[in-house]
Design an enzyme around this catalytic site. Structure first.
Site, PDB file in Angstrom:
ATOM      1  N   HIS A  16     -10.235   1.602   0.532  1.00  0.00           N
ATOM      2  CA  HIS A  16      -9.708   2.912   0.954  1.00  0.00           C
ATOM      3  C   HIS A  16     -10.822   3.946   1.096  1.00  0.00           C
ATOM      4  O   HIS A  16     -10.815   4.746   2.036  1.00  0.00           O
ATOM      5  CB  HIS A  16      -8.653   3.433  -0.030  1.00  0.00           C
ATOM      6  CG  HIS A  16      -7.262   2.947   0.236  1.00  0.00           C
ATOM      7  ND1 HIS A  16      -6.643   3.057   1.457  1.00  0.00           N
ATOM      8  CD2 HIS A  16      -6.349   2.376  -0.589  1.00  0.00           C
ATOM      9  CE1 HIS A  16      -5.426   2.551   1.377  1.00  0.00           C
ATOM     10  NE2 HIS A  16      -5.220   2.116   0.152  1.00  0.00           N
ATOM     11  N   CYS A  28       0.855  -1.193   0.000  1.00  0.00           N
ATOM     12  CA  CYS A  28       0.000   0.000   0.000  1.00  0.00           C
ATOM     13  C   CYS A  28       0.886   1.236   0.000  1.00  0.00           C
ATOM     14  O   CYS A  28       1.882   1.300   0.724  1.00  0.00           O
ATOM     15  CB  CYS A  28      -0.902  -0.001   1.233  1.00  0.00           C
ATOM     16  SG  CYS A  28      -2.035   1.405   1.286  1.00  0.00           S
ATOM     17  N   HIS A  33      -9.094  -3.291  -3.226  1.00  0.00           N
ATOM     18  CA  HIS A  33      -8.155  -2.571  -2.352  1.00  0.00           C
ATOM     19  C   HIS A  33      -8.491  -1.083  -2.346  1.00  0.00           C
ATOM     20  O   HIS A  33      -8.547  -0.450  -1.286  1.00  0.00           O
ATOM     21  CB  HIS A  33      -6.710  -2.823  -2.818  1.00  0.00           C
ATOM     22  CG  HIS A  33      -5.675  -2.136  -1.994  1.00  0.00           C
ATOM     23  ND1 HIS A  33      -4.810  -2.800  -1.145  1.00  0.00           N
ATOM     24  CD2 HIS A  33      -5.345  -0.816  -1.885  1.00  0.00           C
ATOM     25  CE1 HIS A  33      -4.016  -1.934  -0.556  1.00  0.00           C
ATOM     26  NE2 HIS A  33      -4.309  -0.719  -0.980  1.00  0.00           N
ATOM     27  N   GLU A  34      -8.726  -0.524  -3.534  1.00  0.00           N
ATOM     28  CA  GLU A  34      -9.039   0.921  -3.621  1.00  0.00           C
ATOM     29  C   GLU A  34     -10.421   1.211  -3.045  1.00  0.00           C
ATOM     30  O   GLU A  34     -10.610   2.231  -2.364  1.00  0.00           O
ATOM     31  CB  GLU A  34      -8.969   1.396  -5.080  1.00  0.00           C
ATOM     32  CG  GLU A  34      -7.638   1.159  -5.786  1.00  0.00           C
ATOM     33  CD  GLU A  34      -6.431   1.582  -4.972  1.00  0.00           C
ATOM     34  OE1 GLU A  34      -5.367   0.985  -5.157  1.00  0.00           O
ATOM     35  OE2 GLU A  34      -6.546   2.501  -4.121  1.00  0.00           O
TER      36      GLU A  34
HETATM   37  O1  K2U Z   1      -3.907   1.771  -2.880  1.00  0.00           O
HETATM   38  C1  K2U Z   1      -2.691   1.684  -2.899  1.00  0.00           C
HETATM   39  O2  K2U Z   1      -1.991   1.825  -1.899  1.00  0.00           O
HETATM   40  C2  K2U Z   1      -2.016   1.253  -4.157  1.00  0.00           C
HETATM   41  C3  K2U Z   1      -1.647  -0.180  -4.068  1.00  0.00           C
HETATM   42  C4  K2U Z   1      -2.793  -0.985  -4.636  1.00  0.00           C
HETATM   43  C5  K2U Z   1      -2.731  -2.457  -4.484  1.00  0.00           C
HETATM   44  C6  K2U Z   1      -2.140  -3.065  -3.423  1.00  0.00           C
HETATM   45  C7  K2U Z   1      -2.122  -4.462  -3.332  1.00  0.00           C
HETATM   46  C8  K2U Z   1      -2.722  -5.235  -4.282  1.00  0.00           C
HETATM   47  C9  K2U Z   1      -3.320  -4.623  -5.325  1.00  0.00           C
HETATM   48  C10 K2U Z   1      -3.324  -3.253  -5.430  1.00  0.00           C
HETATM   49  C11 K2U Z   1      -0.304  -0.295  -4.771  1.00  0.00           C
HETATM   50  O3  K2U Z   1      -0.510  -0.456  -6.118  1.00  0.00           O
HETATM   51  S1  K2U Z   1       0.666  -1.474  -4.033  1.00  0.00           S
HETATM   52  C12 K2U Z   1       2.087  -1.561  -4.902  1.00  0.00           C
HETATM   53  C13 K2U Z   1       1.985  -2.365  -6.125  1.00  0.00           C
HETATM   54  C14 K2U Z   1       2.637  -1.922  -7.225  1.00  0.00           C
HETATM   55  C15 K2U Z   1       2.581  -2.640  -8.394  1.00  0.00           C
HETATM   56  C16 K2U Z   1       1.901  -3.847  -8.429  1.00  0.00           C
HETATM   57  C17 K2U Z   1       1.246  -4.302  -7.312  1.00  0.00           C
HETATM   58  C18 K2U Z   1       1.289  -3.561  -6.146  1.00  0.00           C
HETATM   59 NI    NI Z   2      -3.503   1.106  -0.474  1.00  0.00          NI
END
Ligand code: K2U
Ligand code: NI
Length: 192
Positions: free
Chosen positions: A162, A110, A158-159
């Protein structure tokens, strides 16, 4: 342009707050936010830009992560068949979800969590979202229904968490006996 310094980190109240519905028609400020969130995710996946601006790679970002407690998030992620899911969503609603559960092997990350975490997070294997999709090119807000599964579905869940004030760190488990991994990690012991 959104930078890492604009992203709030775990412990900040906004990340634990249920975000408010976005008022329509979209304000100029909300349009700017949607455009900048999607651009941040795209930038984070561009090696040159990410290096220059020290961006963590990401496949999604939600407005609460830049301290805007509104029901908006952006995702820019390609599935394993090479299909790109690139959206800036407004007021998404989870309309349906599968009984089957999956998880990201090795656990999720995250942008708002700077520490290593241990454990996996349960996600629905398939989900259907209804939302308004902001199309930046045409400056139009288009009602859509998104049927998502697997890893792409996890990104949107995940989003969506949030904007409901839910962090994956509150849903970490050492094992999920009835769940499947969303994909298989390359096992260094694999023989050719
Ligand atoms: O919401 C966020 O913090 C963005 C996250 C979203 C995410 C986390 C875990 C699983 C799926 C989506 C970031 O994209 S986490 C970092 C990342 C970067 C590339 C690929 C996967 C995760
Ligand atoms: Ni996140």
């Amino acid at each position: 342009m959104i930078l890492m310094k604009n992203i709030i980190r775990e412990g900040h109240k906004t990340l634990e707050t249920v975000a408010k519905e976005v008022k329509l028609p979209l304000s100029q400020a909300d349009k700017k936010c949607l455009k900048e969130m999607l651009q941040f995710v795209i930038n984070s996946q561009n090696e040159e830009i990410a290096t220059q601006y020290e961006l963590r790679p990401a496949v999604g970002i939600a407005a609460p992560q830049i301290n805007i407690s509104k029901r908006m998030f952006a995702a820019h992620v390609t599935d394993f068949d090479g299909i790109l899911y690139s959206y800036a969503l407004v007021n998404p609603v989870l309309k349906s979800k599968s009984k089957e559960i999956i998880y990201v092997p090795g656990g999720e990350g995250c942008l708002s969590v700077d520490r290593e975490t241990v454990g996996i997070t349960p996600r629905y294997k398939s989900v259907t979202f209804e939302a308004l999709s902001y199309d930046i090119e045409s400056d139009q807000l288009i009602p859509i229904e998104l049927h998502l599964e697997g890893y792409v579905g996890i990104v949107f869940q995940h989003e969506f968490d949030h904007i409901n004030g839910i962090m994956f760190t509150t849903k970490l488990f050492n094992e999920l006996p009835f769940a499947e991994p969303a994909f298989h990690l390359e096992d260094e012991n694999d023989t050719i």
